[in-house]
Design an enzyme around this catalytic site. Structure first.
Site, PDB file in Angstrom:
ATOM      1  N   GLU A 189     -56.159 -24.498 -29.208  1.00  0.00           N
ATOM      2  CA  GLU A 189     -57.015 -25.672 -29.383  1.00  0.00           C
ATOM      3  C   GLU A 189     -57.331 -26.386 -28.077  1.00  0.00           C
ATOM      4  OE1 GLU A 189     -52.955 -27.548 -29.260  1.00  0.00           O
ATOM      5  OE2 GLU A 189     -53.839 -25.687 -29.972  1.00  0.00           O
ATOM      6  N   ASN A 231     -54.113 -23.102 -24.334  1.00  0.00           N
ATOM      7  CA  ASN A 231     -52.690 -23.266 -24.624  1.00  0.00           C
ATOM      8  C   ASN A 231     -52.288 -22.302 -25.744  1.00  0.00           C
ATOM      9  OD1 ASN A 231     -54.088 -24.694 -26.709  1.00  0.00           O
ATOM     10  ND2 ASN A 231     -52.189 -25.755 -27.170  1.00  0.00           N
ATOM     11  N   CYS A 248     -51.692 -22.341 -28.955  1.00  0.00           N
ATOM     12  CA  CYS A 248     -52.350 -22.313 -30.281  1.00  0.00           C
ATOM     13  C   CYS A 248     -53.865 -22.326 -30.225  1.00  0.00           C
ATOM     14  CB  CYS A 248     -51.855 -23.495 -31.102  1.00  0.00           C
ATOM     15  SG  CYS A 248     -50.116 -23.356 -31.488  1.00  0.00           S
TER      16      CYS A 248
END
Length: 746
Positions: A284, A280, A282
């Protein structure tokens, strides 16, 4: 914001910041944009909707009882789900997941299908990740047309443009992640693709590293580039040269980040379904193509208790919260309305959830443990291993009650003694920017961004804000005073301040106090006990070297992180300050913002230059040897020309005080042609604005002998939130405003 009458039993401990964020971004609004929902009503709406899933598994379930448990879970700020759940649960949109990954196939139909799907997801409030590694490289032949391919980067620009036009739920633009494998033939172009800061501004980019590449780096040898269609070698590059270019770009701009694809796929719990190729926005949440995930975070500050004069973790209460939070997130999967049918099938097939934490730094403050200490690493491992163990236990318990996830037979759990799992993954350390503001705690696992900062409110009043844990200690120990707190806000740190006891200074550290190796050690400690991945930023000072970035990347690989993001202070055009701005005097930027008051005394110069409209007098005032404001007057000319000249001067002054570089101003006004050009010493002057450009260019872009020099750039820009004007922090891979909740994750 309008005042809403709170119902009986209202949440009276919501902070001003929390209420501001809720009203701006989460609470329902009517057609006129007026808030028509209280925080209590929002949490009740969410709890009620998520509790409805209980009926699917037990027709006799006490829905109201579960609703009340979920309501208490959230309103006590022990746990909060990801933002789309708070925004959309119980409302017409109904999309509750935050993270999506979409495939990009090597065909025009496949590419534009992905663009369409991404637009649909952004509209519903989700962020999207893509791997562009399947696309054929630039200039390769396209068999069906006889033409040549334009390559992955060119198509990324199409995705970026589509994102620009779509706002999430009418409030903000979506965020994207682009991944390209390090063995793709276009990798060098990808690494450099964000050099032009006006392009791809809705994308984070990450290079997909492989074990084979990292081995070649260590040997300083060449490695194979692979044709995406045939998977056969199509060229070679020197691995160390590619690695150094990647490091250089990350040092200069903050992009790209890196993800370790082989490490990610070693922990792919459903390898029978496919290979993970992207994350995704960011980083994580590694996901399979057409997969989404529902996330939530537990606020650790709610589990610190006093026991025999010491601050310790209440593991009994934490266990209870973990089990209830896992149930909440599993219910969310059933209650979400997915934007694409294939995504719904994949999500319900694997039932991945991502439970993480927030408030870690505040928890360490309360326990008097320095973030950059071995003790902090130990407690990180202790807490995260407990969360991992109990979330797995909670998932097993749900599996007995509701059944295993449908793709269980294609998962790694099939051959393990742990016979049943309801969810293919249970843990993720995600960004909690706005969630942590609502909960009144520090973000995720990041260190505190500031102990004290100054907020400007209406009529330019200054409001001093102090970390509540630090303030309590300061008052208890008797060293609290506003002058000291303002000094901390100016410098951005308590370190080196002799008014504060040394043991307190040691504990109360902020992001830029912490060495890079301690940042990456902390990330690795959490990663060892996390199913998915960890969102964290390794903050570097402005004077950090490229060797520091290399060290971080090497350590991230050695310590088996799944990816890493670095951020060197001042490396992004809109970089964010974590302090009040007053402390920026040393960098010469104190007054480089519109709205900043003018110093009483400024020095400068006046130059006379001949124009076709008469002699022009240009006066430039300077601050720290940089232009701060400009006045222009034209002699013996009509009132209209005088007015236009004055207007040009005022607008240039506004631009200078807003931080616009003088070289950019020169570029805009140089060469503008008027009615009467005139020759004078130094060449042809076309107009009044052209004359002003010549004065500025002579002063700031030339040496004494007329040779052009590289224009200066501010080493550190004061960076303000575009929505509320307050300082922003760079953490968890995002820019986050701790005042109003604005975030930009690309």
């Amino acid at each position: 914001m309008p005042i809403i009458k709170e119902p009986k039993g209202s949440i009276n401990f919501i902070t001003k910041n929390s209420r501001t964020v809720l009203e701006r971004r989460y609470l329902k609004k009517d057609k006129s944009g007026k808030v028509c929902e209280s925080p209590e009503q929002m949490f009740r709406r969410v709890a009620s909707h998520i509790a409805l899933a209980e009926k699917k598994y037990d027709k006799k379930a006490d829905i109201k009882k579960m609703e009340d448990r979920f309501y208490s879970l959230m309103t006590e700020f022990r746990f909060l789900p990801n933002s789309p759940t708070l925004m959309n649960a119980g409302r017409s949109l109904g999309q509750l997941a935050a993270c999506f990954v979409l495939p990009v196939e090597d065909s025009i139909n496949g590419i534009f299908e992905a663009v369409k799907n991404a637009a649909t997801i952004h509209k519903s409030g989700g962020g999207t990740g893509f791997s562009f590694s399947r696309l054929r490289p630039k200039n390769s032949r396209v068999g069906s047309t006889g033409g040549v391919a334009s390559g992955p980067v060119s198509f990324m620009k199409i995705f970026n443009t589509a994102t620009e036009q779509i706002k999430q739920g009418g409030t903000r633009r979506g965020a994207n992640m682009a991944v390209l494998r390090v063995d793709h033939p276009d990798i060098m172009g990808f690494i450099k693709c964000k050099n032009n800061k006006r392009e791809l501004n809705n994308f984070n980019i990450s290079v997909g590293m492989t074990d084979r590449f990292m081995e070649a780096v260590s040997k300083e040898s060449e490695y194979d580039l692979l044709d995406p269609r045939t998977k056969k070698p199509s060229g070679k590059l020197n691995a160390l040269a590619v690695y150094e270019e990647l490091i250089s770009q990350a040092w200069a701009t903050g992009d790209p980040g890196i993800i370790f694809l082989d490490e990610i796929n070693r922990y792919n719990t459903t390898p029978g379904i496919g290979e993970i190729e992207s994350t995704n926005p960011c980083g994580e949440q590694p996901l399979l193509p057409m997969e989404a995930c529902n996330l939530g975070s537990i606020n650790l500050t709610k589990f610190v208790i006093s026991e025999k004069g010491r601050q310790v973790i209440d593991y009994k209460k934490l266990k209870e919260t973990i089990h209830l939070s896992v149930r909440f997130l599993d219910n969310t999967i059933d209650m979400s309305r997915y934007p694409i049918k294939e995504i719904e099938q994949m999500v319900k097939g694997n039932r991945k959830i991502g439970l993480g934490i927030m408030g870690f730094a505040d928890m360490l403050f309360r326990m008097s443990i320095p973030y950059d200490s071995d003790e902090a690493i130990d407690i990180a491992e202790l807490i995260m291993s407990f969360l991992q163990k109990e979330s797995h236990a909670a998932s097993c318990s749900l599996a007995e009650e509701r059944g295993v996830f449908p793709n269980f037979e294609q998962s790694v759990f099939k051959t393990k003694k742990q016979a049943h799992m309801r969810n293919a993954t249970t843990t993720t350390i995600a960004p909690t920017g706005t969630l942590s503001i609502i909960a009144g705690c520090s973000s995720g696992i990041e260190p505190a961004f500031a102990l004290s900062f100054v907020r400007t409110v209406m009529d330019n009043d200054k409001l001093l804000e102090v970390n509540p844990v630090f303030e309590k200690v300061a008052r208890t120990m008797g060293f609290y005073n506003e002058i000291l707190m303002e000094e901390i806000a100016e410098k951005g740190t308590a370190r080196g301040n002799s008014q504060i006891p040394i043991d307190i200074r040691k504990v109360y550290v902020t992001a830029h106090d912490i060495k890079p190796e301690d940042h990456i050690r902390m990330q690795a400690a959490f990663q060892r006990h996390t199913d998915n991945a960890v969102s964290k930023t390794v903050n570097l000072p402005h004077d950090a070297k490229k060797e520091d970035v290399k060290f971080i990347y090497d350590e991230a690989f050695r310590l088996k992180c799944k990816g890493v993001t670095i951020y060197r202070d001042g490396s992004k055009e809109n970089q964010v300050l974590s302090i009040s701005g007053k402390g920026d005097k040393e960098n010469g930027n104190e007054f480089l913002h519109a709205g900043k008051e003018r110093p009483k005394i400024l020095e400068g110069f006046t130059e006379k230059i001949k124009t076709g409209m008469g002699y022009l007098y240009v006066t430039v005032s300077e601050f720290n040897n940089k232009p701060f404001e400009l006045f222009a007057t034209i002699g013996k000319s009509g009132k209209s020309t005088q007015a236009k000249t004055e207007a040009i001067g005022r607008l240039i002054s506004l631009a200078l005080r807003s931080g616009v570089e003088v070289v950019e101003i020169i570029d805009q006004i140089k060469g503008i042609r008027g009615e009467h050009a005139v020759f004078q010493e130094g060449g042809l002057v076309y107009s009044i604005p052209d004359a002003i450009s010549k004065v500025l260019e002579k002063r700031y872009l030339s040496t004494g002998n007329g040779e052009k020099v590289k224009p200066f750039k501010n080493q550190l820009k004061s960076n303000l939130c575009p929505e509320c004007g307050q300082a922003i922090a760079f953490e968890e891979g995002c820019m986050t405003c701790h005042s109003c909740g604005y975030t930009k994750c690309s």
